[in-house]
Design an enzyme around this catalytic site. Structure first.
Site, PDB file in Angstrom:
ATOM      1  N   ILE A 130     -94.889 -94.814 110.215  1.00 46.88           N
ATOM      2  CA  ILE A 130     -94.986 -93.725 111.190  1.00 46.88           C
ATOM      3  C   ILE A 130     -95.010 -94.337 112.587  1.00 46.88           C
ATOM      4  O   ILE A 130     -95.874 -95.154 112.909  1.00 46.88           O
ATOM      5  CB  ILE A 130     -96.248 -92.881 110.944  1.00 46.88           C
ATOM      6  CG1 ILE A 130     -96.139 -92.128 109.601  1.00 46.88           C
ATOM      7  CG2 ILE A 130     -96.496 -91.908 112.095  1.00 46.88           C
ATOM      8  CD1 ILE A 130     -95.039 -91.078 109.532  1.00 46.88           C
ATOM      9  N   LYS A 131     -94.045 -93.925 113.405  1.00 44.87           N
ATOM     10  CA  LYS A 131     -93.952 -94.471 114.763  1.00 44.87           C
ATOM     11  C   LYS A 131     -94.762 -93.627 115.733  1.00 44.87           C
ATOM     12  O   LYS A 131     -94.626 -92.406 115.785  1.00 44.87           O
ATOM     13  CB  LYS A 131     -92.491 -94.502 115.235  1.00 44.87           C
ATOM     14  CG  LYS A 131     -91.717 -95.688 114.733  1.00 44.87           C
ATOM     15  CD  LYS A 131     -90.281 -95.641 115.195  1.00 44.87           C
ATOM     16  CE  LYS A 131     -90.077 -96.316 116.519  1.00 44.87           C
ATOM     17  NZ  LYS A 131     -88.652 -96.332 116.911  1.00 44.87           N
ATOM     18  N   LEU A 132     -95.577 -94.321 116.500  1.00 45.26           N
ATOM     19  CA  LEU A 132     -96.406 -93.682 117.527  1.00 45.26           C
ATOM     20  C   LEU A 132     -96.278 -94.475 118.817  1.00 45.26           C
ATOM     21  O   LEU A 132     -96.170 -95.709 118.785  1.00 45.26           O
ATOM     22  CB  LEU A 132     -97.876 -93.685 117.097  1.00 45.26           C
ATOM     23  CG  LEU A 132     -98.244 -92.868 115.852  1.00 45.26           C
ATOM     24  CD1 LEU A 132     -99.479 -93.443 115.191  1.00 45.26           C
ATOM     25  CD2 LEU A 132     -98.477 -91.416 116.236  1.00 45.26           C
TER      26      LEU A 132
END
Length: 316
Positions: A130-132
């Site tokens: 998950i990219k944040l």
């Protein structure tokens, strides 16, 4: 041996693209996507079936048009990711809406939802990152998600403060940007002739890599955002490098010996006490480049997210 294969001897190569056919051609281990890449891929006719499926999902899972658009966007990101995972043996990175970059709780909620959508398609969470954005809130969201077994890729990373805070939070992977740092300095003081050893983006990743290895942080360093192959070759030996198809092509077409440039330092040090929020904000704020590029990156991803929403809204 071509340069791409040479790099693969020392570094895990990741494709930075939403274009499934491009990814297939270069045999990377992993792939990364973002709203800008998805927007570009969504404009290609061969992916119309993925869009149609997302539209149908949106209609079924939203009461208002706004809810339908959000549902369709999430499903489209997952549709592309699931298709990519049929090609790459490793993981795919899927980005949380950049407009949530300063909201820890909503970032966590969106991340869980994306993972749930993947699992509904039979994709295990061990294959998803998950990219944040590497804001304080994004890092804190990642810290909680990691405890739930949801691995994260902290992106838009421009300062050492961001890198240190990510390691201290125990995030799975960071994506320090090379090209955008280079762009900022090049616009103000052009490097002519270009000397890769003096490239501020390259130096930034080297410093982070050395610091992580010296302090035994397990967070993976994945250099990102490249403008030229020299930058990539100068970071050979980095844990991972995510590379756009045009640069993968250049590397594949050039036959030249590749030398490992990043090697873990032999000297190690005890870890410092974790940074406080105040320390993080102060240290990050010391670098105009990092402040400007993080803000700009969030804005640009948000713009492309809205364009993607508009594209899907027109089809609902």
């Amino acid at each position: 041996m071509n340069e791409l294969d040479g790099i693969k001897q020392f570094t895990t190569v990741v494709a930075d693209s939403g274009d499934i056919e491009s990814i297939r051609h270069y045999h990377p281990q992993d792939a990364t996507t973002n709203p800008s890449l998805l927007l570009k891929a969504a404009g290609l006719s061969q992916y119309e079936h993925l869009i149609d499926d997302a539209i149908a999902w949106g209609k079924k899972n939203g009461k208002t048009q706004e809810q339908q658009v959000v549902a369709a966007c999430d499903k489209l990101a997952v549709n592309f990711g699931a298709e990519i995972l049929k090609i790459v043996p490793g993981r795919v990175s899927t980005e949380v809406d950049a407009r949530l970059s300063f909201d820890k709780e909503k970032s966590i909620e969106k991340a869980r939802h994306l993972v749930d959508l993947y699992q509904q398609q039979g994709v295990e969470k061990s294959r998803i990152l998950i990219k944040l954005a590497s804001t304080w809130e994004g890092i804190r969201a990642a810290e909680e998600l990691e405890k739930e077994g949801i691995n994260c890729n902290l992106t838009l990373l421009f300062s050492f403060a961001q890198a240190r805070a990510c390691a201290e939070a125990g995030v799975f992977l960071i994506s320090p940007f090379v090209g955008r740092i280079y762009d900022w300095y090049q616009a103000r003081k052009p490097m002519d002739p270009y000397v890769v050893e003096e490239d501020p983006g390259v130096k930034s990743v080297r410093n982070i890599y050395d610091y992580y290895k010296q302090h035994h942080y397990e967070t993976i360093v994945m250099g990102a955002s490249f403008r030229r192959t020299e930058q990539i070759l100068a970071l050979t030996g980095c844990d991972r490098l995510t590379i756009a198809p045009n640069l993968l092509k250049e590397l594949q077409e050039k036959v030249s010996p590749v030398v490992r440039k990043l090697i873990p330092p032999s000297q190690t040090f005890p870890r410092p006490a974790p940074m406080s929020e105040a320390e993080f904000r102060w240290e990050h704020n010391q670098y105009a480049m990092a402040v400007e590029k993080l803000s700009e990156g969030i804005r640009l991803f948000a713009v492309d997210q809205r364009k993607l929403e508009d594209l899907l809204a027109a089809k609902l």
